[in-house]
Design an enzyme around this catalytic site. Structure first.
Site, PDB file in Angstrom:
ATOM      1  N   ARG A 190     -36.145  75.428  15.167  1.00  0.00           N
ATOM      2  CA  ARG A 190     -35.994  74.747  16.465  1.00  0.00           C
ATOM      3  C   ARG A 190     -35.991  73.231  16.347  1.00  0.00           C
ATOM      4  NH1 ARG A 190     -39.527  78.906  18.126  1.00  0.00           N
ATOM      5  NH2 ARG A 190     -38.344  80.571  19.111  1.00  0.00           N
TER       6      ARG A 190
ATOM      7  N   LYS B 215     -20.845  52.281  21.287  1.00  0.00           N
ATOM      8  CA  LYS B 215     -21.297  53.672  21.431  1.00  0.00           C
ATOM      9  C   LYS B 215     -22.801  53.738  21.707  1.00  0.00           C
ATOM     10  CE  LYS B 215     -20.932  58.343  20.138  1.00  0.00           C
ATOM     11  NZ  LYS B 215     -20.292  59.402  19.389  1.00  0.00           N
TER      12      LYS B 215
ATOM     13  N   ASN C 166     -14.793  60.253  25.700  1.00  0.00           N
ATOM     14  CA  ASN C 166     -13.819  61.324  25.445  1.00  0.00           C
ATOM     15  C   ASN C 166     -12.387  60.840  25.629  1.00  0.00           C
ATOM     16  OD1 ASN C 166     -15.784  63.236  24.883  1.00  0.00           O
ATOM     17  ND2 ASN C 166     -16.085  63.691  27.053  1.00  0.00           N
TER      18      ASN C 166
ATOM     19  N   GLU D 291     -10.257  56.161  16.108  1.00  0.00           N
ATOM     20  CA  GLU D 291     -11.480  56.078  16.943  1.00  0.00           C
ATOM     21  C   GLU D 291     -11.870  54.614  17.182  1.00  0.00           C
ATOM     22  OE1 GLU D 291     -12.933  58.550  18.530  1.00  0.00           O
ATOM     23  OE2 GLU D 291     -12.892  60.384  17.325  1.00  0.00           O
TER      24      GLU D 291
ATOM     25  N   GLU E 204     -24.111  63.109  28.558  1.00  0.00           N
ATOM     26  CA  GLU E 204     -22.780  63.100  29.174  1.00  0.00           C
ATOM     27  C   GLU E 204     -22.830  63.629  30.609  1.00  0.00           C
ATOM     28  OE1 GLU E 204     -19.484  63.978  26.438  1.00  0.00           O
ATOM     29  OE2 GLU E 204     -18.505  64.938  28.131  1.00  0.00           O
TER      30      GLU E 204
ATOM     31  N   HIS F  46      -7.576  66.887  21.534  1.00  0.00           N
ATOM     32  CA  HIS F  46      -8.069  68.214  21.122  1.00  0.00           C
ATOM     33  C   HIS F  46      -6.975  69.266  21.279  1.00  0.00           C
ATOM     34  CE1 HIS F  46     -12.711  67.442  21.475  1.00  0.00           C
ATOM     35  NE2 HIS F  46     -12.171  66.898  20.405  1.00  0.00           N
TER      36      HIS F  46
ATOM     37  N   ARG G 251     -20.981  58.623  29.731  1.00  0.00           N
ATOM     38  CA  ARG G 251     -20.605  58.944  28.350  1.00  0.00           C
ATOM     39  C   ARG G 251     -19.247  59.630  28.253  1.00  0.00           C
ATOM     40  NH1 ARG G 251     -24.279  61.408  23.395  1.00  0.00           N
ATOM     41  NH2 ARG G 251     -22.534  61.577  21.934  1.00  0.00           N
TER      42      ARG G 251
ATOM     43  N   LYS H 177     -24.169  64.292  19.222  1.00  0.00           N
ATOM     44  CA  LYS H 177     -23.362  65.504  19.464  1.00  0.00           C
ATOM     45  C   LYS H 177     -23.202  66.233  18.138  1.00  0.00           C
ATOM     46  CE  LYS H 177     -20.563  64.367  23.485  1.00  0.00           C
ATOM     47  NZ  LYS H 177     -19.196  64.135  23.992  1.00  0.00           N
TER      48      LYS H 177
ATOM     49  N   HIS I   5      -8.512  64.391  13.049  1.00  0.00           N
ATOM     50  CA  HIS I   5      -9.053  64.193  14.400  1.00  0.00           C
ATOM     51  C   HIS I   5      -8.691  62.811  14.965  1.00  0.00           C
ATOM     52  CE1 HIS I   5     -11.809  64.496  17.761  1.00  0.00           C
ATOM     53  NE2 HIS I   5     -12.335  63.345  17.394  1.00  0.00           N
TER      54      HIS I   5
ATOM     55  N   HIS J  54      -9.341  62.453  24.041  1.00  0.00           N
ATOM     56  CA  HIS J  54      -9.771  63.745  23.505  1.00  0.00           C
ATOM     57  C   HIS J  54      -9.194  64.948  24.244  1.00  0.00           C
ATOM     58  CE1 HIS J  54     -12.380  61.245  21.150  1.00  0.00           C
ATOM     59  NE2 HIS J  54     -12.884  62.282  20.511  1.00  0.00           N
TER      60      HIS J  54
HETATM   61  P1  NAD Z   1     -14.138  64.856   7.538  1.00  0.00           P
HETATM   62  O1  NAD Z   1     -15.596  64.963   7.659  1.00  0.00           O
HETATM   63  O2  NAD Z   1     -13.354  66.087   7.333  1.00  0.00           O
HETATM   64  O3  NAD Z   1     -13.814  63.830   6.359  1.00  0.00           O
HETATM   65  C1  NAD Z   1     -12.485  63.592   5.984  1.00  0.00           C
HETATM   66  C2  NAD Z   1     -12.247  63.883   4.490  1.00  0.00           C
HETATM   67  O4  NAD Z   1     -12.760  62.802   3.717  1.00  0.00           O
HETATM   68  C3  NAD Z   1     -12.947  65.124   3.984  1.00  0.00           C
HETATM   69  O5  NAD Z   1     -12.158  65.742   3.018  1.00  0.00           O
HETATM   70  C4  NAD Z   1     -14.205  64.544   3.353  1.00  0.00           C
HETATM   71  O6  NAD Z   1     -14.801  65.386   2.412  1.00  0.00           O
HETATM   72  C5  NAD Z   1     -13.673  63.294   2.728  1.00  0.00           C
HETATM   73  N1  NAD Z   1     -14.620  62.223   2.500  1.00  0.00           N
HETATM   74  C6  NAD Z   1     -15.652  61.876   3.286  1.00  0.00           C
HETATM   75  N2  NAD Z   1     -16.223  60.741   2.850  1.00  0.00           N
HETATM   76  C7  NAD Z   1     -15.537  60.378   1.737  1.00  0.00           C
HETATM   77  C8  NAD Z   1     -15.642  59.288   0.852  1.00  0.00           C
HETATM   78  N3  NAD Z   1     -16.511  58.308   1.054  1.00  0.00           N
HETATM   79  N4  NAD Z   1     -14.803  59.238  -0.208  1.00  0.00           N
HETATM   80  C9  NAD Z   1     -13.858  60.211  -0.375  1.00  0.00           C
HETATM   81  N5  NAD Z   1     -13.679  61.252   0.454  1.00  0.00           N
HETATM   82  C10 NAD Z   1     -14.521  61.324   1.512  1.00  0.00           C
HETATM   83  O7  NAD Z   1     -13.499  64.126   8.814  1.00  0.00           O
HETATM   84  P2  NAD Z   1     -13.965  62.875   9.702  1.00  0.00           P
HETATM   85  O8  NAD Z   1     -12.709  62.223  10.109  1.00  0.00           O
HETATM   86  O9  NAD Z   1     -15.024  62.080   9.071  1.00  0.00           O
HETATM   87  O10 NAD Z   1     -14.626  63.574  10.980  1.00  0.00           O
HETATM   88  C11 NAD Z   1     -13.870  64.372  11.860  1.00  0.00           C
HETATM   89  C12 NAD Z   1     -14.805  65.308  12.597  1.00  0.00           C
HETATM   90  O11 NAD Z   1     -15.722  64.557  13.359  1.00  0.00           O
HETATM   91  C13 NAD Z   1     -14.101  66.236  13.550  1.00  0.00           C
HETATM   92  O12 NAD Z   1     -14.579  67.541  13.378  1.00  0.00           O
HETATM   93  C14 NAD Z   1     -14.500  65.716  14.925  1.00  0.00           C
HETATM   94  O13 NAD Z   1     -14.528  66.730  15.899  1.00  0.00           O
HETATM   95  C15 NAD Z   1     -15.857  65.150  14.640  1.00  0.00           C
HETATM   96  N6  NAD Z   1     -16.285  64.150  15.593  1.00  0.00           N
HETATM   97  C16 NAD Z   1     -17.507  64.303  16.131  1.00  0.00           C
HETATM   98  C17 NAD Z   1     -18.001  63.338  17.000  1.00  0.00           C
HETATM   99  C18 NAD Z   1     -19.394  63.460  17.533  1.00  0.00           C
HETATM  100  O14 NAD Z   1     -19.765  62.694  18.426  1.00  0.00           O
HETATM  101  N7  NAD Z   1     -20.206  64.355  16.994  1.00  0.00           N
HETATM  102  C19 NAD Z   1     -17.222  62.233  17.343  1.00  0.00           C
HETATM  103  C20 NAD Z   1     -15.963  62.104  16.769  1.00  0.00           C
HETATM  104  C21 NAD Z   1     -15.508  63.072  15.884  1.00  0.00           C
HETATM  105  N1  GLY Z   2     -17.239  61.308  20.659  1.00  0.00           N
HETATM  106  C1  GLY Z   2     -17.622  61.417  22.016  1.00  0.00           C
HETATM  107  C2  GLY Z   2     -19.082  61.290  22.222  1.00  0.00           C
HETATM  108  O1  GLY Z   2     -19.838  61.117  21.295  1.00  0.00           O
HETATM  109  O2  GLY Z   2     -19.548  61.396  23.334  1.00  0.00           O
END
Ligand code: NAD
Ligand code: GLY
Length: 365
Positions: free
Chosen positions: A121, A227, A245, A185, A237, A252, A241, A143, A265, A248
């Site tokens: 938890r 942010k 989005n 982003e 949200e 999405h 907040r 998130k 993304h 998005h």
């Molecule tokens: P990712 O985590 O898939 O990373 C992209 C690629 O780069 C992967 O292959 C990873 O292994 C590689 N990588 C990471 N760091 C590296 C480094 N320093 N050197 C070499 N390779 C590296 O993708 P991302 O773009 O970081 O994140 C996208 C995800 O984030 C999506 O799933 C999206 O929905 C999510 N997201 C979440 C929020 C939130 O608020 N939680 C906000 C925006 C996006």
């Molecule tokens: N990426 C949207 C949020 O964190 O609210």
């Protein structure tokens, strides 16, 4: 460039966002948590590059780290990977004081965050973002979650970390495509925040693509400032907040239609912002010049601005399970001008009309 630590202010759950080299992780955590076992969770791309350096830093500070490795990629942001991770954490006999360190990009941060939220938890979560996208967005704000077949990020929890440690030097190995994706982003934050931030990106675009450390640090710090301020006011949200989005709703939809992992993304978010700027135009709330400006900036950063393999009808259908729906209507964040994003209910017809600007016209397919 030294980037000052920032704080997400959430009362007794406030936490710092530190920007520094990976080698300082252990010392930063030791300042904030008691020494003992901790678990680094990474993936099979980032792990070979950085897990040992992270472990060495934690050991030097007095922690006893162990490492778990997940399969890389958006296609693995699943319930199956999440449940395997929760069980692996329990098998390591973690307790409620064991820091769980998410070392990687947004996918790692989201899955590990959700596992940390649910095992026992709630375990203390440390986000160590290693992509530009994760530094400017996903690691901050709490998130967490995984994708469902009905849509992206539909399973998850709000769960704040105890520390975000942006390991700036890890960006050196980030592939160019992933860097560009993070810039999608960054543009979102510029549009949301201010003329100063957006015109700064227009000025610094080439330096950002060339990985200039000063321009990169400035952009990361500015995005986190934006942010952190929004999350501090509206953690869950309930209102404000939702402007984060931006891009998005249709972004999405693009990801869902093309298949998770087929488009990055941040690329999809950029395309989504273009369509949502068109929505503002259709409603008479913005002029075409603003959309043209955003499109020019995205192109200059090497990002796509449309998805001609998809139709507007497919895209609208794909928003059907968007979690931003409230009370039976689809509420969409769309940009009016720099620093002004509106959140309002839209009809499927309006969304279809807006989506035409990023998609193939049905009659052309
Ligand atoms: P990712 O985590 O898939 O990373 C992209 C690629 O780069 C992967 O292959 C990873 O292994 C590689 N990588 C990471 N760091 C590296 C480094 N320093 N050197 C070499 N390779 C590296 O993708 P991302 O773009 O970081 O994140 C996208 C995800 O984030 C999506 O799933 C999206 O929905 C999510 N997201 C979440 C929020 C939130 O608020 N939680 C906000 C925006 C996006
Ligand atoms: N990426 C949207 C949020 O964190 O609210």
């Amino acid at each position: 460039m030294i980037v000052p630590t920032q704080t997400v202010r959430l009362g007794d759950r406030s936490y710092d966002v530190v920007f520094d080299a990976l080698s300082g992780l252990g010392a930063a955590l030791a300042e904030r948590r008691r020494l003992g076992p901790c678990v680094i969770v990474t993936n099979d791309v980032v792990g070979p590059l950085y897990a040992e350096a992270a472990a060495a830093s934690l050991r030097a500070a007095g922690f006893t780290p162990s490492t778990l490795t997940l399969p890389d990629g958006e296609a693995n942001k699943t319930l199956a990977v999440w449940s395997g991770l929760v069980e692996a954490l329990l098998a390591r006999r973690v307790d409620r004081h064991t820091p769980i360190i998410a070392l990687g990009g947004g996918v790692t941060g989201d899955v590990v965050g959700f596992a940390a939220a649910s095992a026992l938890r709630g375990l203390p979560l440390v986000q160590v973002p290693t992509t530009l996208l994760a530094m400017v967005d996903s690691s901050v704000g709490g998130k967490t979650g995984v994708n469902a077949k009905e849509g992206k990020n539909l399973i998850g929890a709000f769960y704040q970390p105890v520390l975000v440690y942006a390991a700036m030097d890890t960006l050196a190995t980030l592939p160019d495509d992933e860097l560009r994706c993070g810039l999608g982003e960054v543009v979102k934050h510029g549009v949301i925040d201010s003329e100063a931030l957006l015109s700064g990106l227009e000025r610094d675009g080439a330096s950002l693509l060339a990985r200039d450390p000063v321009a990169t640090a400035r952009a990361v710090a500015e995005c986190v400032r934006v942010k952190a301020a929004i999350v501090s006011q509206d953690e869950r949200e309930e209102g404000l907040r939702a402007i984060l989005n931006l891009g998005h709703t249709l972004g999405h939809a693009v990801e869902r239609c093309l298949g998770y992992g087929a488009i990055r993304h941040g690329e999809a978010v950029g395309i989504g912002i273009v369509a949502e700027a068109r929505l503002a135009e259709l409603r008479g709330e913005a002029d075409g010049a603003f959309r043209a400006r955003i499109t020019t900036l995205l192109r200059a950063l090497g990002l796509p601005v449309d998805c001609p393999s998809l139709s507007a009808a497919e895209l609208v259908a794909a928003t059907g399970m968007d979690k931003k729906r409230a009370y039976g209507t689809l509420r969409v964040a769309y940009p009016i001008e720099c620093g002004r994003v509106r959140l309002d209910a839209v009809t499927p017809e309006e969304l279809h009309e807006a989506a035409l600007v990023i998609s193939a016209r049905e009659e052309d397919r």
